[in-house]
Write a protein that holds these residues in place. Structure first.
Motif, PDB file in Angstrom:
ATOM      1  N   HIS A  88       0.834  -1.201   0.000  1.00  0.00           N
ATOM      2  CA  HIS A  88       0.000   0.000   0.000  1.00  0.00           C
ATOM      3  C   HIS A  88       0.868   1.250   0.000  1.00  0.00           C
ATOM      4  CE1 HIS A  88      -3.512  -2.371   2.043  1.00  0.00           C
ATOM      5  NE2 HIS A  88      -3.275  -2.749   0.795  1.00  0.00           N
ATOM      6  N   SER A  89       1.896   1.260   0.838  1.00  0.00           N
ATOM      7  CA  SER A  89       2.802   2.408   0.900  1.00  0.00           C
ATOM      8  C   SER A  89       3.525   2.599  -0.425  1.00  0.00           C
ATOM      9  CB  SER A  89       3.818   2.214   2.032  1.00  0.00           C
ATOM     10  OG  SER A  89       3.168   2.115   3.276  1.00  0.00           O
ATOM     11  N   TYR A  90       3.918   1.497  -1.047  1.00  0.00           N
ATOM     12  CA  TYR A  90       4.624   1.550  -2.339  1.00  0.00           C
ATOM     13  C   TYR A  90       3.750   2.222  -3.396  1.00  0.00           C
ATOM     14  CZ  TYR A  90       6.149  -0.333  -6.885  1.00  0.00           C
ATOM     15  OH  TYR A  90       6.508  -0.479  -8.200  1.00  0.00           O
ATOM     16  N   TYR A  91       2.491   1.834  -3.478  1.00  0.00           N
ATOM     17  CA  TYR A  91       1.599   2.405  -4.492  1.00  0.00           C
ATOM     18  C   TYR A  91       1.311   3.880  -4.209  1.00  0.00           C
ATOM     19  CZ  TYR A  91       0.591  -2.395  -5.964  1.00  0.00           C
ATOM     20  OH  TYR A  91       0.694  -3.690  -6.403  1.00  0.00           O
ATOM     21  N   LEU A  92       0.931   4.188  -2.978  1.00  0.00           N
ATOM     22  CA  LEU A  92       0.458   5.532  -2.664  1.00  0.00           C
ATOM     23  C   LEU A  92       1.587   6.550  -2.581  1.00  0.00           C
ATOM     24  CD1 LEU A  92      -2.243   4.679   0.041  1.00  0.00           C
ATOM     25  CD2 LEU A  92      -2.614   5.256  -2.362  1.00  0.00           C
ATOM     26  N   GLN A  93       2.740   6.140  -2.073  1.00  0.00           N
ATOM     27  CA  GLN A  93       3.831   7.085  -1.867  1.00  0.00           C
ATOM     28  C   GLN A  93       4.814   7.149  -3.032  1.00  0.00           C
ATOM     29  OE1 GLN A  93       5.674   6.257   1.945  1.00  0.00           O
ATOM     30  NE2 GLN A  93       3.680   6.060   2.948  1.00  0.00           N
ATOM     31  N   TYR A  94       4.868   6.077  -3.832  1.00  0.00           N
ATOM     32  CA  TYR A  94       5.830   6.077  -4.941  1.00  0.00           C
ATOM     33  C   TYR A  94       5.177   5.869  -6.309  1.00  0.00           C
ATOM     34  CZ  TYR A  94       9.262   4.544  -8.306  1.00  0.00           C
ATOM     35  OH  TYR A  94       9.990   4.415  -9.457  1.00  0.00           O
ATOM     36  N   LYS A  95       4.503   4.746  -6.499  1.00  0.00           N
ATOM     37  CA  LYS A  95       4.081   4.358  -7.843  1.00  0.00           C
ATOM     38  C   LYS A  95       3.088   5.345  -8.451  1.00  0.00           C
ATOM     39  CE  LYS A  95       4.411   1.507 -11.276  1.00  0.00           C
ATOM     40  NZ  LYS A  95       5.702   1.322 -11.974  1.00  0.00           N
ATOM     41  N   PHE A  96       2.022   5.666  -7.722  1.00  0.00           N
ATOM     42  CA  PHE A  96       1.015   6.567  -8.277  1.00  0.00           C
ATOM     43  C   PHE A  96       1.568   7.976  -8.524  1.00  0.00           C
ATOM     44  CE2 PHE A  96      -2.493   3.827  -6.180  1.00  0.00           C
ATOM     45  CZ  PHE A  96      -2.454   2.953  -7.251  1.00  0.00           C
ATOM     46  N   PRO A  97       2.309   8.570  -7.582  1.00  0.00           N
ATOM     47  CA  PRO A  97       2.907   9.889  -7.870  1.00  0.00           C
ATOM     48  C   PRO A  97       3.863   9.848  -9.056  1.00  0.00           C
ATOM     49  CG  PRO A  97       2.926   9.467  -5.513  1.00  0.00           C
ATOM     50  CD  PRO A  97       2.510   8.186  -6.162  1.00  0.00           C
ATOM     51  N   HIS A  98       4.596   8.749  -9.205  1.00  0.00           N
ATOM     52  CA  HIS A  98       5.520   8.595 -10.337  1.00  0.00           C
ATOM     53  C   HIS A  98       4.752   8.595 -11.658  1.00  0.00           C
ATOM     54  CE1 HIS A  98       8.836   7.016 -12.760  1.00  0.00           C
ATOM     55  NE2 HIS A  98       8.004   6.087 -13.196  1.00  0.00           N
ATOM     56  N   ILE A  99       3.684   7.817 -11.730  1.00  0.00           N
ATOM     57  CA  ILE A  99       2.887   7.749 -12.965  1.00  0.00           C
ATOM     58  C   ILE A  99       2.240   9.105 -13.243  1.00  0.00           C
ATOM     59  CG2 ILE A  99       0.876   6.697 -14.079  1.00  0.00           C
ATOM     60  CD1 ILE A  99       1.473   4.150 -12.519  1.00  0.00           C
ATOM     61  N   LYS A 120      -7.976  14.211 -14.058  1.00  0.00           N
ATOM     62  CA  LYS A 120      -9.019  13.960 -13.055  1.00  0.00           C
ATOM     63  C   LYS A 120      -9.390  12.478 -13.024  1.00  0.00           C
ATOM     64  CE  LYS A 120     -13.551  15.467 -11.404  1.00  0.00           C
ATOM     65  NZ  LYS A 120     -13.982  14.098 -11.079  1.00  0.00           N
ATOM     66  N   TYR A 121      -9.431  11.860 -14.180  1.00  0.00           N
ATOM     67  CA  TYR A 121      -9.767  10.437 -14.248  1.00  0.00           C
ATOM     68  C   TYR A 121      -8.751   9.626 -13.447  1.00  0.00           C
ATOM     69  CZ  TYR A 121     -12.408   6.718 -16.578  1.00  0.00           C
ATOM     70  OH  TYR A 121     -13.247   5.672 -16.833  1.00  0.00           O
ATOM     71  N   PHE A 122      -7.467   9.963 -13.627  1.00  0.00           N
ATOM     72  CA  PHE A 122      -6.432   9.234 -12.904  1.00  0.00           C
ATOM     73  C   PHE A 122      -6.480   9.555 -11.410  1.00  0.00           C
ATOM     74  CE2 PHE A 122      -1.940   8.549 -11.563  1.00  0.00           C
ATOM     75  CZ  PHE A 122      -1.905   7.171 -11.777  1.00  0.00           C
ATOM     76  N   ASP A 123      -6.733  10.820 -11.068  1.00  0.00           N
ATOM     77  CA  ASP A 123      -6.823  11.197  -9.658  1.00  0.00           C
ATOM     78  C   ASP A 123      -7.996  10.478  -8.978  1.00  0.00           C
ATOM     79  OD1 ASP A 123      -4.620  12.800  -9.824  1.00  0.00           O
ATOM     80  OD2 ASP A 123      -5.739  14.681 -10.007  1.00  0.00           O
ATOM     81  N   ASP A 124      -9.119  10.378  -9.685  1.00  0.00           N
ATOM     82  CA  ASP A 124     -10.263   9.652  -9.131  1.00  0.00           C
ATOM     83  C   ASP A 124      -9.918   8.178  -8.916  1.00  0.00           C
ATOM     84  OD1 ASP A 124     -11.756  11.953  -9.155  1.00  0.00           O
ATOM     85  OD2 ASP A 124     -12.878  11.464 -10.980  1.00  0.00           O
ATOM     86  N   TYR A 125      -9.157   7.626  -9.856  1.00  0.00           N
ATOM     87  CA  TYR A 125      -8.720   6.235  -9.733  1.00  0.00           C
ATOM     88  C   TYR A 125      -7.839   6.061  -8.492  1.00  0.00           C
ATOM     89  CZ  TYR A 125      -5.717   2.183 -10.590  1.00  0.00           C
ATOM     90  OH  TYR A 125      -5.011   1.026 -10.448  1.00  0.00           O
ATOM     91  N   ILE A 126      -6.889   6.979  -8.297  1.00  0.00           N
ATOM     92  CA  ILE A 126      -6.021   6.913  -7.120  1.00  0.00           C
ATOM     93  C   ILE A 126      -6.850   6.994  -5.842  1.00  0.00           C
ATOM     94  CG2 ILE A 126      -4.218   8.123  -5.829  1.00  0.00           C
ATOM     95  CD1 ILE A 126      -3.031   9.015  -8.475  1.00  0.00           C
ATOM     96  N   ASN A 127      -7.842   7.870  -5.828  1.00  0.00           N
ATOM     97  CA  ASN A 127      -8.679   8.021  -4.638  1.00  0.00           C
ATOM     98  C   ASN A 127      -9.468   6.747  -4.350  1.00  0.00           C
ATOM     99  OD1 ASN A 127      -7.855  10.662  -4.184  1.00  0.00           O
ATOM    100  ND2 ASN A 127      -9.494  11.553  -5.416  1.00  0.00           N
TER     101      ASN A 127
END
Length: 227
Positions: A88-99, A120-127
């Motif tokens: 979870h930390s890997y996705y939220l703190q690194y992977k998603f911000p990187h993409i 916005k579509y990607f931000d909604d997906y992250i949320n």
């Protein structure tokens, strides 16, 4: 592509990676340091404070799609939950911000109309993914800890988690890829191609994350509930 080989603690870490380099993100979520040299999987895990049985269970499952019952019996559900927490930390703190950063750099200024929609579509997906992770962090993982200590919860069981564990979030990422593939033209296509590779890799990675939950975490919790 699934492989038939089963890795053991005596196999080389480098051989494992050469077998399928897609396993690299999994190694990063175990926080294994680079500079493997000629170390075996067992040596690296022991040096890094990682339970080698947990590592082998996860890695062999992702590579082959199979789980050995004896290996499942040898791991603690708390250690699997710890790996998922690190993920979870890997996705939220690194992977998603990187993409997201790559996506912003790939957007063509000529498309001011659609660019905000894509972001916005990607931000909604992250949320949405974050909400799923938050549920696991504040409901599922504390339940696992309590269950491991012999405490029962008359109002909750892992079947509730399984019913909530759908794949609608995965479909949202597929829709975003489809929008870019079909409708986004740009004079800098190489950048957007990189973003698409990121999105495809992320989608596959999250599918594997869900498979670990469905086929390893949930069965281990059911065993505790039945004891």
């Amino acid at each position: 592509m699934k492989i038939s080989r089963t890795f053991t603690e005596h196999d080389s870490v480098v051989d494992l990676i050469n077998e399928d380099y897609d396993i690299l993100p999994v190694l990063s979520r175990f926080s294994l340091p680079l500079g493997f040299g000629s170390k075996t999987i067992g040596e690296l895990c022991r040096e890094s404070g990682i339970n080698v049985n947990v590592f082998l269970l996860v890695v062999n499952f992702l590579l082959s799609g199979k789980i050995e019952a004896a290996m499942l019996d040898s791991v603690s559900v708390l250690e699997i939950a710890r790996f998922l927490h690190n993920s979870h930390s890997y996705y939220l703190q690194y992977k998603f911000p990187h993409i997201r950063a790559n996506m912003l750099s790939a957007l063509d200024p000529a498309h001011d109309d659609i660019n905000p929609i894509i972001v916005k579509y990607f931000d909604d997906y992250i949320n949405e993914v974050g909400a799923h992770f938050n549920y696991e962090e504040h409901t599922v993982f504390p339940y696992i800890k309590a269950l491991s200590q012999g405490e029962r919860d008359a109002m909750y069981n892992i079947g509730i988690f399984s019913r909530k564990h759908d794949h609608e979030v995965e479909n949202k990422l597929a829709e975003l890829k489809n929008i870019i593939l079909r409708y986004y033209s740009t004079l800098m296509p190489y950048r957007m191609y990189d973003v698409l590779v990121d999105l495809y890799n992320c989608e596959e990675d999250l599918k594997q994350h869900a498979q670990i939950e469905d086929h390893i975490l949930v069965p281990l919790i059911k065993r505790l509930e039945e004891e």
